[in-house]
Design a protein around this motif. Structure first.
Motif, PDB file in Angstrom:
ATOM      1  N   ALA A 163     -17.240  -4.898   0.959  1.00 17.86           N
ATOM      2  CA  ALA A 163     -16.824  -3.514   1.189  1.00 17.86           C
ATOM      3  C   ALA A 163     -16.897  -3.163   2.664  1.00 17.86           C
ATOM      4  O   ALA A 163     -17.659  -3.754   3.436  1.00 17.86           O
ATOM      5  CB  ALA A 163     -17.710  -2.564   0.383  1.00 17.86           C
ATOM      6  N   GLU A 211      -7.513   3.958  -0.993  1.00 16.96           N
ATOM      7  CA  GLU A 211      -7.845   2.579  -0.632  1.00 16.96           C
ATOM      8  C   GLU A 211      -9.275   2.204  -0.990  1.00 16.96           C
ATOM      9  O   GLU A 211      -9.577   1.028  -1.192  1.00 16.96           O
ATOM     10  CB  GLU A 211      -7.602   2.353   0.869  1.00 16.96           C
ATOM     11  N   THR A 212     -10.175   3.186  -1.094  1.00 18.79           N
ATOM     12  CA  THR A 212     -11.553   2.872  -1.466  1.00 18.79           C
ATOM     13  C   THR A 212     -11.695   2.546  -2.944  1.00 18.79           C
ATOM     14  O   THR A 212     -12.714   1.984  -3.356  1.00 18.79           O
ATOM     15  CB  THR A 212     -12.482   4.049  -1.120  1.00 18.79           C
ATOM     16  N   SER A 229     -15.467  -4.004  -9.802  1.00 16.41           N
ATOM     17  CA  SER A 229     -14.863  -3.178  -8.760  1.00 16.41           C
ATOM     18  C   SER A 229     -15.855  -2.068  -8.447  1.00 16.41           C
ATOM     19  O   SER A 229     -15.965  -1.086  -9.187  1.00 16.41           O
ATOM     20  CB  SER A 229     -13.520  -2.605  -9.222  1.00 16.41           C
ATOM     21  N   ASP A 243       0.824  -1.210   0.000  1.00 19.65           N
ATOM     22  CA  ASP A 243       0.000   0.000   0.000  1.00 19.65           C
ATOM     23  C   ASP A 243       0.860   1.262   0.000  1.00 19.65           C
ATOM     24  O   ASP A 243       0.523   2.250  -0.661  1.00 19.65           O
ATOM     25  CB  ASP A 243      -0.927  -0.002   1.217  1.00 19.65           C
ATOM     26  N   THR A 279      -9.069   0.932  -4.672  1.00 18.81           N
ATOM     27  CA  THR A 279      -8.008  -0.027  -4.951  1.00 18.81           C
ATOM     28  C   THR A 279      -8.466  -1.425  -4.583  1.00 18.81           C
ATOM     29  O   THR A 279      -9.057  -1.637  -3.517  1.00 18.81           O
ATOM     30  CB  THR A 279      -6.736   0.329  -4.165  1.00 18.81           C
ATOM     31  N   ILE A 280      -8.195  -2.370  -5.471  1.00 12.67           N
ATOM     32  CA  ILE A 280      -8.513  -3.776  -5.220  1.00 12.67           C
ATOM     33  C   ILE A 280      -7.271  -4.616  -5.493  1.00 12.67           C
ATOM     34  O   ILE A 280      -6.290  -4.138  -6.071  1.00 12.67           O
ATOM     35  CB  ILE A 280      -9.688  -4.267  -6.089  1.00 12.67           C
ATOM     36  N   THR A 285     -13.729   2.718   3.705  1.00 15.66           N
ATOM     37  CA  THR A 285     -12.413   2.094   3.838  1.00 15.66           C
ATOM     38  C   THR A 285     -11.996   1.380   2.563  1.00 15.66           C
ATOM     39  O   THR A 285     -10.879   1.564   2.073  1.00 15.66           O
ATOM     40  CB  THR A 285     -12.394   1.101   5.016  1.00 15.66           C
ATOM     41  N   ARG A 286     -12.875   0.582   1.982  1.00 14.45           N
ATOM     42  CA  ARG A 286     -12.561  -0.140   0.756  1.00 14.45           C
ATOM     43  C   ARG A 286     -13.860  -0.463   0.018  1.00 14.45           C
ATOM     44  O   ARG A 286     -14.946  -0.477   0.607  1.00 14.45           O
ATOM     45  CB  ARG A 286     -11.791  -1.431   1.049  1.00 14.45           C
ATOM     46  N   GLN A 335     -15.162  -6.043  -4.174  1.00 15.36           N
ATOM     47  CA  GLN A 335     -14.472  -6.765  -5.248  1.00 15.36           C
ATOM     48  C   GLN A 335     -15.187  -8.082  -5.477  1.00 15.36           C
ATOM     49  O   GLN A 335     -15.330  -8.899  -4.576  1.00 15.36           O
ATOM     50  CB  GLN A 335     -13.009  -7.012  -4.871  1.00 15.36           C
ATOM     51  N   TRP A 352     -17.840   1.637  -2.273  1.00 13.04           N
ATOM     52  CA  TRP A 352     -18.333   1.103  -1.008  1.00 13.04           C
ATOM     53  C   TRP A 352     -19.795   1.433  -0.762  1.00 13.04           C
ATOM     54  O   TRP A 352     -20.477   0.727   0.001  1.00 13.04           O
ATOM     55  CB  TRP A 352     -17.472   1.625   0.149  1.00 13.04           C
TER      56      TRP A 352
END
Length: 579
Positions: A449, A142-143, A411, A119, A145-146, A453-454, A457, A414
């Motif tokens: 999700a 980061e939200t 992708s 990261d 990115t996978i 935060t992320r 996926q 969230w």
């Protein structure tokens, strides 16, 4: 890969150490409905030893230092606008390997022992590339990115020990607008910087006025049988130009209908007569020149390019008449569907495709190279209604007489909370008798999700039976954002990245669906203004009244001198001063 350049590039792969360090090539191919496909390919090879010794002869120093500092083993960057019309234009160029989703797409293999270190390197890479290409890559947080598990494979040659110490990260910005600010740094990475060779044809006005355009940068290590390894950097620009729109002068770009005597009518229509005409544009035949398409002529060849690779190739049948500049040499391919041109180093080059008389659709089809049928057709859209729930439907069609296996990657942001239990597949009623919808999905990789935060996926390994259509659907819930998380154009909606499809059998091919526009529950941003004004008015009235009560002093009328008395006293003082 583009079918008509496979033999040429295949001949360059053996013996990487002895091959030329740099070569470039432009491939032109007329498409139906007055469209022209143009593919610019620039490829340079640098030995690993020279790269590690910071001997940047052909490899750009600006990009090399970023890759070295961020610990990047392999890099793939895409800038894409528009949609590839597979039904009309056929299979994607390069089998979709040089195409990305709408906006900016980036994926790379990073040197990292842990996810935390990956990261950190990813953050360094995105911020540095953001400044280099004048793009908003620093917003790939980061939200967005996978870590794909099934969809991507390294294109370069890496040892098993090296891959064990690398991490794959993928990010996309579907809302990013690609423009001239991204083209200028792209050209600066080339050895001739757009001053000579095929790169001198690249003009931002023409490139970004095309129906479809994609800029790709790939950096990967390659090794031959003898163990000699090079670091290859490949830059590609693919574009589909509207010929009629490109030929309009810049000072008069407004389209105007052609005169009646120039119209070509479809006589098969029942309402066709001397007073009614249904125009058929694809029977008009293409005619253009390089200067009309790109707005300028080609300025010779790049001095560093390999002279054995013809810089310009045209994909038209041998029956078409083509005029080239003096001094150029034409070489026709044995398949009868392509020809290439060798150009003098210092002469300007121009190509003319004259207009041919076409009377019937059969004659029109003979003027073009027949498009290749793709392995899959894919489209995606939203379903449902309301501001709380929704759904996604992907329609995947296999037109071939054999089964196709592929990986489907989503992708999602969230705030799209999908319900995995609603994931379902359905085969069209006209499917083959041996089709079974229950066995379409072979493997599922799902990473849920976390709010702010992320993202989500979702990877599916699927198969589609021969000559059938599969409907993939799932439901989701729309989250409510904080009012500070809405963009300035909140009522426009939020862009959802395109789905990525990578076929596995019978051969590898990549394609992207179109991006989606998601509408979330949006507050009325005028209400805070109204509340502030209303509250301020009440406070002003209350405070003003209370202040008057506390400060104002009440006296009798006889205690205050009359205004006339004050005026007389003032006049008397002025008289005394004058005396």
């Amino acid at each position: 890969m583009i079918p008509w350049v496979v033999p040429l590039l295949a001949s360059l792969l053996p013996g990487l150490a002895t091959a030329s360090d740099y070569h470039e090539q432009l491939v032109l191919r007329p498409l139906p409905l007055s469209q022209l496909f143009a593919s610019f390919n620039f490829k340079s090879n640098t030995s690993i030893a020279d790269f590690e010794a910071h001997n940047f002869r052909l490899f750009p120093r600006s990009l090399g230092q970023i890759l070295e500092y961020a610990g990047t083993r392999e890099l793939h960057l895409r800038f894409t606008l528009g949609r590839w019309d597979a039904e009309t234009w056929g299979a994607r160029p390069w089998d979709g390997a040089k195409e990305g989703g709408t906006g900016v797409e980036l994926w790379a293999w990073m040197d990292a022992e842990t996810d935390k270190q990956a990261d950190e390197n990813w953050l360094t890479l995105t911020n540095a590339l953001s400044g280099l290409f004048c793009a908003s890559l620093n917003f790939i947080d980061e939200t967005r990115t996978i870590r794909p598990a099934l969809s991507f494979q390294p294109e370069g040659h890496h040892s098993s020990d090296t891959l064990a110490k690398t991490r794959l990260l993928h990010g996309v910005l579907p809302h990013e607008v690609v423009c001239t600010e991204n083209l200028t740094p792209f050209l600066k990475l080339l050895p001739c910087h757009g001053k000579a060779g095929i790169s001198s044809l690249l003009d931002g006005h023409k490139l970004f006025d095309s129906s479809f355009q994609s800029m790709a940068i790939d950096v990967k290590p390659l090794c031959d049988n003898s163990g000699t390894c090079v670091l290859q950097m490949e830059q590609t620009i693919d574009m589909v130009v509207d010929v009629d729109r490109s030929k309009r002068p810049r000072d008069n770009p407004i389209p105007r209908p052609p005169p009646d005597h120039e119209l070509i009518c479809d006589t098969s229509k029942p309402y066709h007569d001397e007073h009614h005409c249904f125009p058929v544009d694809h029977l008009n035949g293409q005619d253009w020149t390089l200067s009309q398409i790109f707005g300028r002529s080609m300025k010779g060849t790049c001095p560093l390019a390999d002279s054995n690779v013809p810089p310009v190739c045209l994909e038209v049948p041998n029956s078409r008449v083509i005029y080239a500049s003096d001094g150029s040499k034409e070489t026709k391919n044995e398949n009868g569907l392509s020809r290439c041109y060798t150009i003098p180093p210092e002469n300007e080059f121009s190509l003319v495709l004259p207009k041919s008389e076409v009377k019937t659709p059969t004659e029109a089809s003979n003027e073009l190279v027949e498009p290749t049928q793709p392995l899959l057709y894919a489209e995606r859209s939203f379903t449902g209604h309301g501001q709380e729930h929704g759904g996604v439907q992907a329609i995947l069609t296999n037109p071939n007489p054999f089964e196709v296996e592929f990986v489907y990657l989503e992708s999602l942001p969230w705030f799209m909370r999908i319900y995995l239990h609603t994931l379902s597949t359905r085969i069209s009623t006209s499917a083959a008798p041996d089709s079974n919808s229950s066995s379409l999905i072979k493997e599922v990789h799902y990473r849920p999700a976390l709010d702010r935060t992320r993202g989500t996926q979702l990877e599916l390994r699927m198969r589609i039976p021969r000559q059938c259509t599969v409907f993939l659907t799932y439901d989701f819930e729309k989250a409510i954002l904080r009012y500070t998380e809405y963009p300035p154009d909140a009522n426009r909606g939020f862009d959802v990245a395109a789905a990525i499809i990578r076929t596995l059998e019978p051969r590898v091919m990549n394609l992207r669906t179109t991006s989606l526009l998601l509408y979330l529950p949006t507050p009325d941003f005028s209400m805070p203004y109204n509340v502030i004004i209303f509250t301020s008015t009440i406070i002003a009235l209350a405070f003003g009244g209370l202040y008057n009560i506390l400060v104002r002093r009440l006296v009798g009328a006889d205690e205050v001198a009359s205004p006339m008395g004050k005026w007389k006293l003032r006049t008397l003082l002025k008289t005394l001063l004058k005396k």
